[in-house]
Design an enzyme around this catalytic site. Structure first.
Site, PDB file in Angstrom:
ATOM      1  N   CYS A  78       0.818  -1.185  -0.111  1.00  0.00           N
ATOM      2  CA  CYS A  78       0.002   0.008   0.105  1.00  0.00           C
ATOM      3  C   CYS A  78       0.831   1.133   0.020  1.00  0.00           C
ATOM      4  O   CYS A  78       1.681   1.417  -0.928  1.00  0.00           O
ATOM      5  CB  CYS A  78      -0.996   0.054   1.235  1.00  0.00           C
ATOM      6  N   HIS A 171      -3.377  -5.150   1.850  1.00  0.00           N
ATOM      7  CA  HIS A 171      -2.846  -5.332   3.151  1.00  0.00           C
ATOM      8  C   HIS A 171      -2.628  -6.473   3.306  1.00  0.00           C
ATOM      9  O   HIS A 171      -3.615  -7.280   3.982  1.00  0.00           O
ATOM     10  CB  HIS A 171      -3.428  -4.645   4.098  1.00  0.00           C
ATOM     11  N   GLU A 173      -1.059  -8.171   5.351  1.00  0.00           N
ATOM     12  CA  GLU A 173      -0.694  -8.361   6.978  1.00  0.00           C
ATOM     13  C   GLU A 173      -2.042  -8.485   7.643  1.00  0.00           C
ATOM     14  O   GLU A 173      -2.059  -8.683   9.042  1.00  0.00           O
ATOM     15  CB  GLU A 173       0.176  -7.149   7.201  1.00  0.00           C
TER      16      GLU A 173
HETATM   17  N1  GLN Z   1      -3.823   6.458   1.300  1.00  0.00           N
HETATM   18  C1  GLN Z   1      -2.594   6.281   1.599  1.00  0.00           C
HETATM   19  C2  GLN Z   1      -1.296   6.900   1.069  1.00  0.00           C
HETATM   20  O1  GLN Z   1      -1.515   7.638  -0.230  1.00  0.00           O
HETATM   21  C3  GLN Z   1      -2.115   4.787   1.552  1.00  0.00           C
HETATM   22  C4  GLN Z   1      -3.100   4.048   2.307  1.00  0.00           C
HETATM   23  C5  GLN Z   1      -2.649   2.695   2.718  1.00  0.00           C
HETATM   24  O2  GLN Z   1      -1.343   2.552   3.264  1.00  0.00           O
HETATM   25  N2  GLN Z   1      -3.612   2.083   3.382  1.00  0.00           N
HETATM   26  O3  GLN Z   1      -0.250   7.002   1.206  1.00  0.00           O
END
Ligand code: GLN
Length: 192
Positions: A78, A171, A173
């Site tokens: 992410c 995610h 995890e």
């Molecule tokens: N929206 C976050 C970003 O742009 C990422 C979201 C996440 O890691 N769950 O950094």
């Protein structure tokens, strides 16, 4: 084998818990010297702008890049994937510019900002992988050397690998399925 999890902000404790369940020596990383001797590093999800700023404050940026050049495997999930990317759109933080992908932050529409879905990820085997997306980024384009690992039903790329770099929009995890972590650990072990 020793794995570090960047512990600036975000879901680092959850990644460490998965690795401990797999009986892996896993440690939080906040100081440059804590990167010494690591075989792999996970950069967790969270807020990429915050993690980026803390990487600068903690003087981690150059050391991570050096260790990557020496062959340390890095898995970004992410926000962590955003930080690996060489190219980005939608208000981009300063990244490590390691992986040849173009990433769009917060790329899913409002009602789909956070969602869960079962994905086909061929490198993880037949069984679908339940993936949790939280204000997730997507991968717009990939460079020549990048292998696409997973797509949504509409073709959106959401996981990829370039040699020793691995990125996922979701995610892994936050569910009980440790196959994505095992895949990463196999890359670290030189088995993939
Ligand atoms: N929206 C976050 C970003 O742009 C990422 C979201 C996440 O890691 N769950 O950094």
């Amino acid at each position: 084998m020793k794995i570090g999890v960047l512990a600036a902000q975000g879901a680092f404790a959850e990644h460490i818990a998965v690795l401990h369940k797999l009986k892996i020596d896993a440690v939080p990383v906040r100081l440059p010297r804590e990167l010494a001797g690591l075989d792999g590093l996970i950069i967790p999800g969270g807020e990429s702008t915050t993690i980026s700023k803390l990487m600068t404050d903690y003087k981690l940026r150059e050391v991570i890049k050096e260790r990557a050049a020496q062959g340390m495997v890095i898995f970004g999930t992410c926000a962590g994937m955003i930080l690996l990317a060489k190219h980005g759109i939608n208000g981009y933080p300063e990244t490590l510019k390691l992986m040849d992908i173009t990433v769009a932050r917060n790329a899913f529409g409002r009602q789909k900002e956070s969602f869960e879905t079962d994905l086909k990820i061929p490198v993880l085997g037949e069984k679908p992988f339940h993936a949790v997306f939280i204000r997730a980024p997507l991968i717009k384009t990939v460079g020549e050397k990048v292998e696409v690992l997973a797509k949504l039903a509409d073709g959106t790329i959401i996981a990829a690998r370039e040699g020793k770099l691995l990125g996922a929009s979701f995610h892994p995890e936050l569910t009980d399925d440790a196959r994505f972590h095992e895949y990463f650990l196999n890359i670290v072990a030189g088995k993939h």
